[in-house]
Design a protein around this motif. Sequence first.
Motif, PDB file in Angstrom:
ATOM      1  N   TYR A 206      71.904  -8.044  68.772  1.00  0.00           N
ATOM      2  CA  TYR A 206      72.031  -7.041  68.019  1.00  0.00           C
ATOM      3  C   TYR A 206      73.149  -6.116  68.100  1.00  0.00           C
ATOM      4  CZ  TYR A 206      68.127 -10.651  66.871  1.00  0.00           C
ATOM      5  OH  TYR A 206      67.253 -12.135  66.251  1.00  0.00           O
ATOM      6  N   LYS A 225      72.071  -7.622  60.626  1.00  0.00           N
ATOM      7  CA  LYS A 225      72.871  -8.868  60.928  1.00  0.00           C
ATOM      8  C   LYS A 225      73.951  -8.669  60.308  1.00  0.00           C
ATOM      9  CE  LYS A 225      69.932 -11.059  63.016  1.00  0.00           C
ATOM     10  NZ  LYS A 225      68.948 -12.264  62.250  1.00  0.00           N
ATOM     11  N   SER A 229      78.129 -10.475  65.834  1.00  0.00           N
ATOM     12  CA  SER A 229      77.726 -11.116  66.873  1.00  0.00           C
ATOM     13  C   SER A 229      77.706 -11.200  68.466  1.00  0.00           C
ATOM     14  CB  SER A 229      76.813 -12.530  66.347  1.00  0.00           C
ATOM     15  OG  SER A 229      76.019 -12.996  67.469  1.00  0.00           O
TER      16      SER A 229
END
Length: 611
Positions: A206, A225, A229
């Motif tokens: 993360y 999010k 990534s």
Amino acid sequence: MFITYRKYSKYSLWALLACSLSFTSCKKALDFSPEDKLDSSKMYNTLADADAVVLGIYGQVAGLGERYIVLNELRADLMDVTQNANPYLQQVSNHEVAEDNPYADPSAFYKIIFNCNDALKNFKVMERQGKLSNTEFNQRYSDLAMLRAWLYLQLGIHFGNVPYIKNTIESVDEIKSLENYPKTIFDNLVDSLISDTKDLPYQDPYAYPTGSTLVFTTDGASTQKVFISKAHVLGELYLWKGNYYEAAKTYKRLLSAEDNNSNIDYLFNFNRIGWSYFNVSFARAQEGSSLVNSLTAGWRSMFALSNTVREWNSEWNWSIPYHNSFAPGNPFIELFSKSGNYALKPSQKVIDLWNSQTNNAGIPWDPRSKLSYEVAANGDPVITKFTDNSGDLLSLLNKSGRWNINRAAGAHLRFAEAANRDGQGRLAYALANWGLISTFYYGAFTSAGTIAPGNFFELESEITYEGFGTNRTTYAESSPYYFDARDNASIVRGVWYRNSGIRGRATMPRWQFSGIEYGPGTVGGYGSMMTAFDVPKSDLEDKIIEESAYELAFEGERWSDLMRIAKRRNDPAFLADKVYEKLLKANNPKAGAVRSKLMDMKNWFLPFKLR
């Protein structure tokens, strides 16, 4: 100057993302005007300034959503144009892109790249001056460095040889001069991107941990999010390079992100592709009347649920929101919805592929088809993956929603691709099919320290007897090929015990190969042991890429998958034939000419013309 964090925290996430850094300087909250260049003396003084820069850059990335999907899907074989498509979209689908085609403008990527370059340079200055702690610097620098690598990878995939520049520029006009810069060939670009990202100081899956000033919830949406990534990007770079062990190792880092979480919901479900969330259910009948086709439950719901819901977070690793009130708004409503222009649709090829399958309940189609698109009243097929999250009323006045970019299923399939190429075909088969227990488990455990007959786990000719219920690989825990799927509720449960595999979650039958043998029990059934696995790598790879089509259709992975495998095999027909099949099924008279064109790898790339 940029507003402080305490001031901007009360504004919506979308307002913050809308504060674009395309050579602008925010004078105050949500009040900004364009200037010729960035003024570092006003922008890089506090942690809040650094956060505003990061959010502003991601606001720019949001504007790439339409271009990303069009280039990565419409150029491939799973998405096609409708009669409403404009000439530019038709050019992309027919592989005859002209220099003035806006979808092929590399400057859209370079504008963000140069903002990343500026931010990375100034973050170093801020750390030296004590304006950012070492931890704050590591997180923000690693985030934007990986984002820049992703932007360059997209440029390389679609334009081939491109200028690779890490310096800052002073004005927008300098972007046009990039055409005169020396270009880096694609293979060397991949090498440089790996070199620049593999040792970034913050490698956590993360981008920012809970407690960071960049992780917060506002207007019912979470920011965690929103940020890239890193494992998805670096893992793909290693696949392009052909370093399959490092690719598997990188993806496994993402899949294991919650290994030490004390919350069992996270521990057993996040990134595991398990039976707990997103199951696709049927009655054992020839009709699909009991298919879970809902925006709040089942496989389809992962595209519709709020990003604060645990189920959504168990699957998605990178997703950028859109909002009605702030540019750019959700571009996918216009592209895909009947409420918009309905310019793009599923190709007849992918519809036929789905319909040619038979699921495990004997129903003659792959259920993911009906959960990825629907048929309108007039019979038109409509892609729903991009609009299910747009709220109750789809219209051009409703431009909310999300651009969901990377998810767990994609990481599993890429891991399987890497593992197969690294000689771990059985493990690749397990993750892509019905999971670890179903592939390797045989017999029944009794109690701790007692081994029931036949109670063992086998991986690549290595056998380990387990008194705790089987299914723990024999590799060291530091290996990317170590998976603990033991299942004994009274003694121990491995973190992978719920893994059901990509096809298992979708209730599709296992792949059948002549090189697979099972032990006692129903052949291929739960409780049977795979005693032999001798499947050629290319055959298993074909199935993995095909499964990616069924699972990830329209999400932006397809062109990269086709190009990567064709390039790896030095077989342009692997790509050309699939695009040809799409055009042929659409009765496109240019199908043959397009295939001939794509048989020359040089013709895979778009014209590099900056506008």
